[in-house]
Design a protein around this motif. Structure first.
Motif: not given
Length: 173
Positions: A101-118
């Motif tokens: 039930n934790e809200p996802l980030h709007v750009r969750s497709e970018i900040y996933g574990g297999d993606r870019y970490d800003i």
């Protein structure tokens, strides 16, 4: 609505009642949930408190995106990738480092574990990377131009054509 129409189509067509019927019914059940759709931008404190409660946040930590970005009442979450979160915390979904039930980030497709970490600092600065790149390119160019006169390979003499006339055997028509 779409699920009932899809079920009627599947049940009325005997060719689809087989292995494919389960796929069609599964597709009908996995539709977009209207509760996850962001509401209108909160303008009053009561609307803001209701939006914070909807996303499981306190009123103090809830902050929506600016109205000009057209995200509605969706909360503006910090830009933290999954790799920056604590790996030893008992997450509900450890592979995503996310709780139920934790809200996802709007750009969750970018900040996933297999993606870019800003939020992670790069290992080398951009200037350091640029120096290495240009040094490599110019280094290979210098080696090429320095060794250009020293050809290697089988020595071949110039072509030996017979005199100034015709040197082929077929006759043109």
């Amino acid at each position: 609505m779409a699920a009932t129409i899809l079920k009627k189509v599947v049940l009325s067509n005997p060719k689809l009642i087989g292995k494919n019927a389960g796929i069609f019914c599964l597709a009908a059940r996995n539709h977009w949930n209207y509760q996850y759709k962001p509401g209108p931008y909160p303008k009053t404190p009561e609307e803001r408190a209701a939006a914070a409660k909807k996303y499981g946040l306190t009123v103090e930590e809830y902050q929506p995106f600016p109205e000009s970005m057209c995200f509605g009442d969706y909360p503006k979450l910090p830009d933290i990738g999954a790799d920056s979160k604590d790996p030893h915390y008992p997450w509900d979904m450890p592979d995503l480092r996310r709780n139920f039930n934790e809200p996802l980030h709007v750009r969750s497709e970018i900040y996933g574990g297999d993606r870019y970490d800003i939020s992670m600092k790069p290992r080398f600065s951009v200037m350091h990377q640029l120096r290495w790149f240009l040094g490599t390119v110019f280094g290979f160019m210098a080696i090429y131009f320095y060794l250009d006169d020293y050809k290697f390979g089988r020595p071949v003499t110039a072509k030996q054509y017979p005199g100034q006339g015709v040197h082929y055997l077929f006759s043109p028509k």
